[in-house]
Scaffold this active site. Structure first.
Site, PDB file in Angstrom:
ATOM      1  N   TYR A 124     -11.450  -0.537   0.400  1.00 16.44           N
ATOM      2  CA  TYR A 124     -11.373  -0.085   1.788  1.00 16.44           C
ATOM      3  C   TYR A 124      -9.994   0.453   2.139  1.00 16.44           C
ATOM      4  O   TYR A 124      -9.802   1.040   3.214  1.00 16.44           O
ATOM      5  CB  TYR A 124     -11.748  -1.240   2.735  1.00 16.44           C
ATOM      6  CG  TYR A 124     -10.620  -2.165   3.084  1.00 16.44           C
ATOM      7  CD1 TYR A 124      -9.949  -2.053   4.306  1.00 16.44           C
ATOM      8  CD2 TYR A 124     -10.188  -3.148   2.193  1.00 16.44           C
ATOM      9  CE1 TYR A 124      -8.895  -2.901   4.621  1.00 16.44           C
ATOM     10  CE2 TYR A 124      -9.155  -4.000   2.512  1.00 16.44           C
ATOM     11  CZ  TYR A 124      -8.506  -3.874   3.723  1.00 16.44           C
ATOM     12  OH  TYR A 124      -7.463  -4.708   4.034  1.00 16.44           O
ATOM     13  N   ARG A 125      -9.042   0.311   1.237  1.00 15.47           N
ATOM     14  CA  ARG A 125      -7.645   0.617   1.530  1.00 15.47           C
ATOM     15  C   ARG A 125      -6.912   0.595   0.205  1.00 15.47           C
ATOM     16  O   ARG A 125      -7.281  -0.152  -0.695  1.00 15.47           O
ATOM     17  CB  ARG A 125      -7.106  -0.464   2.458  1.00 15.47           C
ATOM     18  CG  ARG A 125      -5.754  -0.277   3.071  1.00 15.47           C
ATOM     19  CD  ARG A 125      -5.513  -1.437   4.009  1.00 15.47           C
ATOM     20  NE  ARG A 125      -4.218  -1.400   4.656  1.00 15.47           N
ATOM     21  CZ  ARG A 125      -3.742  -2.356   5.430  1.00 15.47           C
ATOM     22  NH1 ARG A 125      -4.475  -3.430   5.650  1.00 15.47           N
ATOM     23  NH2 ARG A 125      -2.560  -2.258   5.990  1.00 15.47           N
ATOM     24  N   TYR A 151       0.818  -1.208   0.000  1.00 14.20           N
ATOM     25  CA  TYR A 151       0.000   0.000   0.000  1.00 14.20           C
ATOM     26  C   TYR A 151       0.861   1.272   0.000  1.00 14.20           C
ATOM     27  O   TYR A 151       0.336   2.366   0.121  1.00 14.20           O
ATOM     28  CB  TYR A 151      -0.932   0.009   1.207  1.00 14.20           C
ATOM     29  CG  TYR A 151      -1.905  -1.143   1.215  1.00 14.20           C
ATOM     30  CD1 TYR A 151      -3.016  -1.153   0.376  1.00 14.20           C
ATOM     31  CD2 TYR A 151      -1.706  -2.242   2.043  1.00 14.20           C
ATOM     32  CE1 TYR A 151      -3.901  -2.220   0.372  1.00 14.20           C
ATOM     33  CE2 TYR A 151      -2.587  -3.316   2.043  1.00 14.20           C
ATOM     34  CZ  TYR A 151      -3.695  -3.296   1.199  1.00 14.20           C
ATOM     35  OH  TYR A 151      -4.569  -4.355   1.196  1.00 14.20           O
TER      36      TYR A 151
END
Length: 517
Positions: A465-466, A91
């Site tokens: 969500y991310r 991420y």
């Protein structure tokens, strides 16, 4: 290569800011040279080398130092990017949202302030990792379990703030969070919930104080710097029964989740139930080149051989039961009867010399480890980025989402490597796009695949969500109900709490007024 300057800040002003920062934390803890700054890049990024590089980094050791750093940042309009352990890999890791930001590295703030055995919680600082907390509990003889994310080096606080999930019944980390200490952009220190009472006795017992509950506002946001976080821990149960069920067909996914939904909603399966695809499971034990040296997705015949060689299914389902042994056995009968309706389902309670089984069993009993990181060897070259849409634990929805994403992966030349994790009424679908970062064409294809999946998922009604730093603005743009009213609210809060826009500009697509498109 000389580090980039923060946008809009002259070299002389930046030099003065660094001198002032050194006066706060000591020169040792202000990083400006290329070698230490290289640790603040995303080594697995889908972006080209040389992007998202910091101008410098500063590592405070106390709340007071954080306050003084924020005062300096406000004075120079210096954009800072806050990290805890910096292990949010897939991420973005420790890299900033844009080149030139100053990284506020909270790794030195790594105290475990309290472990309360009676009420089952811990109070930690940002730099505390899962492994550190686990070892501390072992050392003091605690009977409490943590709920770790897969890599043990991740941060307890950071994962909760990023809406991360684990594998025990305490797997929704934000739900298990209770009480925060936050330094706002102007340096004011706020404690949420019962922490608003001086010398509160119940800060980590109840999320609720008088008035609105603000904890969620400081997750995945840039409204403050969280410096303490309470996390609920699971009392060690009197019994533990991990299990794995293998299923021979890809299309079994639909029936798997039709069966799972009532078992999860009624808490017959109390932990995060995970359906892992063949290649995710196999990558902990072997590499792609061991079976196939061609380009593009693996042929079906190779997939069949891998499944046979490793005694795996096309889907491999993990769960666990906890509690008194009679209760475990009663619940197991329900689970076994339900999943026996899927032809070819096989039940496993032990697997010799199987690292994938071993690390899942450890995670489901709260034991952090690093085995899952070995799946990076499937391709080689280290590159990976996670596409993470949310869906319901609905069989038809899961299968449709899987077929759509797998099709796109194959069109771009990638294997589908993913898992579905059911928390309670929600399901996280984690697609891991793996690539060799040294192969520029492959890296760019991974980026383009991800971007296409964002738009197609949104068109089908699914939001992520991310996400990785590179896609924050794109995904924020998919939350467009009522002409983007949600992000309008985010920006109104940003303007009120951080008028100079110094805190992590652009995180999750939340920008200060001066930088908005």
């Amino acid at each position: 290569m000389r580090p980039p300057l923060p946008e809009g800040i002259a070299a002389a002003d930046f030099s003065r800011a660094l001198d002032e920062l050194a006066g706060v934390v000591g020169k040792t803890w202000v990083f400006v040279d290329e070698l230490p700054l290289s640790t603040y890049r995303d080594a697995y990024s889908p972006l080209a080398d040389g992007t998202l590089l910091p101008s410098a980094a500063v590592a405070p050791e106390s709340v007071e130092q954080v306050q003084r750093i924020l005062a300096i940042a406000n004075s120079f309009r210096l954009p800072i990017w806050t990290i805890g352990t910096g292990r949010n890999f897939a991420y973005g890791g420790p890299a900033p949202r844009k080149s030139g930001y100053l990284v506020l590295d909270l790794k030195r703030m790594n105290r475990i302030i309290e472990v309360n055995e009676k009420y089952g919680y811990a109070l930690v600082e940002p730099g505390v990792s899962y492994m550190q907390l686990y070892r501390h509990l072992q050392r003091i003889g605690s009977k409490l379990w943590i709920d770790p994310a897969a890599p043990a080096w991740g941060g307890v606080m950071g994962n909760a703030l990023e809406h991360g999930a684990g594998y025990t019944p305490y797997g929704d980390h934000f739900i298990m969070q209770c009480g925060m200490e936050v330094v706002l952009a102007d340096g004011q220190v706020v404690r949420t919930g019962q922490g608003g009472i001086s010398n509160s006795k119940h800060w980590q017992i109840s999320k609720h104080g008088l008035g609105p509950q603000f904890d969620g506002m400081f997750t995945q946001s840039n409204f403050g710097v969280v410096t303490k976080l309470g996390i609920w821990l699971m009392p060690e149960p009197p019994g533990y029964k991990p299990f794995m069920i293998t299923f021979p067909r890809e299309e079994d996914l639909e029936q798997i989740f039709e069966i799972t939904r009532p078992l999860k909603v009624n808490q017959v399966i109390p932990n995060a139930a995970v359906a892992v695809d063949l290649l995710w499971e196999a990558s902990a034990k072997t590499t792609r080149r061991h079976y196939y040296d061609g380009k593009g997705p693996l042929p079906p015949s190779i997939r069949t051989k891998i499944a046979a060689d490793l005694n795996l299914g096309m889907w491999n389902y993990y769960g666990a039961l906890y509690g008194p042994p009679p209760m475990i056995e009663n619940n197991w009968k329900l689970i076994e009867e339900a999943f026996s309706n899927i032809p070819g389902a096989k039940f496993h309670f032990a697997r010799e010399n199987d690292p994938a089984w071993d690390y899942r069993v450890k995670l489901m009993r709260g034991e952090p480890n690093m085995t899952e990181f070995s799946i990076m060897n499937w391709i080689g070259g280290g590159g990976h980025v996670n596409f993470s849409p949310i869906s319901a634990p609905d069989g038809a929805e899961a299968l449709a989402q899987y077929n759509l994403i797998k099709k796109r992966c194959h069109e771009f030349g990638f294997d589908y490597i993913g898992e579905f994790l059911v928390g309670w009424r929600d399901m996280h679908h984690i697609l891991m796009i793996m690539y060799n970062r040294a192969d520029e064409t492959m890296r760019k294809s991974a980026h383009d695949l991800f971007s296409l999946l964002v738009d197609e998922a949104a068109a089908a009604g699914f939001g992520e969500y991310r996400t990785h730093l590179a896609f924050m603005d794109q995904i924020a743009g998919t939350y467009r109900h009522n002409d983007g009213a949600l992000w309008d609210l985010h920006h109104r809060l940003k303007d009120a709490l951080d008028p100079n826009g110094i805190l992590s500009p652009g995180k999750q697509g939340i920008w200060p007024k001066s930088a908005r498109p």
